[in-house]
Design a protein around this motif. Structure first.
Motif, PDB file in Angstrom:
ATOM      1  N   SER A  40      35.044  42.469  43.134  1.00  0.00           N
ATOM      2  CA  SER A  40      35.346  42.116  44.519  1.00  0.00           C
ATOM      3  C   SER A  40      36.729  41.488  44.609  1.00  0.00           C
ATOM      4  O   SER A  40      37.244  40.918  43.642  1.00  0.00           O
ATOM      5  N   LYS A  41      37.326  41.594  45.793  1.00  0.00           N
ATOM      6  CA  LYS A  41      38.646  40.995  45.997  1.00  0.00           C
ATOM      7  C   LYS A  41      38.584  39.490  45.792  1.00  0.00           C
ATOM      8  O   LYS A  41      39.516  38.889  45.242  1.00  0.00           O
ATOM      9  N   GLN A  42      37.493  38.868  46.225  1.00  0.00           N
ATOM     10  CA  GLN A  42      37.353  37.425  46.046  1.00  0.00           C
ATOM     11  C   GLN A  42      37.407  37.058  44.570  1.00  0.00           C
ATOM     12  O   GLN A  42      38.091  36.102  44.180  1.00  0.00           O
ATOM     13  N   ASP A  45      40.942  37.803  43.092  1.00  0.00           N
ATOM     14  CA  ASP A  45      41.887  36.772  43.532  1.00  0.00           C
ATOM     15  C   ASP A  45      41.700  35.494  42.716  1.00  0.00           C
ATOM     16  O   ASP A  45      42.674  34.827  42.338  1.00  0.00           O
ATOM     17  N   TYR A  46      40.449  35.154  42.444  1.00  0.00           N
ATOM     18  CA  TYR A  46      40.162  33.961  41.653  1.00  0.00           C
ATOM     19  C   TYR A  46      40.710  34.119  40.235  1.00  0.00           C
ATOM     20  O   TYR A  46      41.346  33.201  39.700  1.00  0.00           O
ATOM     21  N   ARG A 136      30.194  31.105  44.493  1.00  0.00           N
ATOM     22  CA  ARG A 136      31.341  30.670  45.305  1.00  0.00           C
ATOM     23  C   ARG A 136      32.640  31.331  44.884  1.00  0.00           C
ATOM     24  O   ARG A 136      33.573  31.427  45.687  1.00  0.00           O
ATOM     25  N   GLY A 138      32.788  34.474  43.725  1.00  0.00           N
ATOM     26  CA  GLY A 138      32.750  35.903  44.010  1.00  0.00           C
ATOM     27  C   GLY A 138      31.793  36.739  43.197  1.00  0.00           C
ATOM     28  O   GLY A 138      31.758  37.967  43.365  1.00  0.00           O
TER      29      GLY A 138
END
Length: 245
Positions: A40-42, A45-46, A136, A138
């Motif tokens: 996932s993008k989340q 990004d993390y 939290r 992702g």
């Protein structure tokens, strides 16, 4: 060492994920060419964020982590299984986070022969606060078996093979019995197990316990901080392995 790119340039880490998506569209891939589905993008990004923080790891801490990286590299170069077992007292918080992030980092860097495990000197349950912290950032995490010691399935994406998380002892049949690196994630487990049966390497990681903040206003922040520290360190380790392969 990798650094985050500015001015809208794609970081090397995100480029890996984009490349993985592209590879999935190529037909007739051999097993060695197959890539993990995109996260996932989340989550990406993390990961992009934590891999820009490698300079925050203290030099003396990197020396400890390098011992683990060197062991994994030696195993892989010898064409031997590269196994690690993250150990804390109850296999509830720190060891679960360590296994999850070691697993994720190994997948991210294409280290398919690195096998990750976790355990405790006693069994309890994978704490729901641990699960909440992973969600939290992702991860997709679902409970597949309820009870006093529930089983969770964690996925890097919705289609990949899940990682099963539950509390277990060191001698559980799911854990390696020989030739593995024992990652001692807490001081109590380190004192209780000065010698881990079958371990070829014992690494004292000794993370602070987020449990100390349970039931307080600082609970979420404490779990997020420990999750991020462990993620940063496991990604640093696997980045060193990937560079040496």
């Amino acid at each position: 060492m990798f650094h985050k790119y500015e001015n809208n340039q794609m970081s090397p880490h995100r480029a890996i994920v984009v490349a993985a998506i592209a590879v999935l569209s190529i037909p007739c891939l051999s097993p060695l060419q197959a890539a993990e589905p995109a996260m996932s993008k989340q989550l990406t990004d993390y990961i992009d964020s934590i891999t820009s923080e490698f300079d925050e790891i203290a030099p003396e801490r990197k020396e400890t982590l390098q011992a683990l990286a060197d062991y994994l590299v030696a195993q892989l170069k010898a064409d031997e299984p590269a196994k690690l077992n993250a150990i804390c007292t109850a296999n509830s918080r720190r060891s679960q986070l360590t296994q999850t992030w070691a697993y994720t980092a190994a997948k991210f860097y294409g280290l398919g022969r690195v096998a990750t495990h976790s355990s405790g000197t006693e069994a309890s349950a994978c704490n729901p606060r641990t699960v909440a912290a992973l969600k939290r950032v992702g991860f997709a995490v679902d409970m597949t078996q309820d009870g006093e010691n529930p089983v969770y399935e964690l996925r890097l994406d919705q289609s990949g093979t899940p990682l099963k998380l539950w509390s277990k002892t060191i001698d559980d049949e799911s854990n390696p019995k020989s030739d593995f690196a024992a990652l001692m994630c807490c001081s109590a487990a380190a004192e209780a197990c000065p010698n881990v049966p079958g371990a070829a390497l014992r690494v004292p990681l000794l993370y602070d316990d987020p449990k100390e903040a349970d039931g307080t206003a600082d609970e979420t922040a404490a779990y997020d901080e420990r999750c991020r520290q462990i993620a940063r360190e496991m990604f640093w380790v696997m980045s060193q392995v990937a560079q040496a392969e």
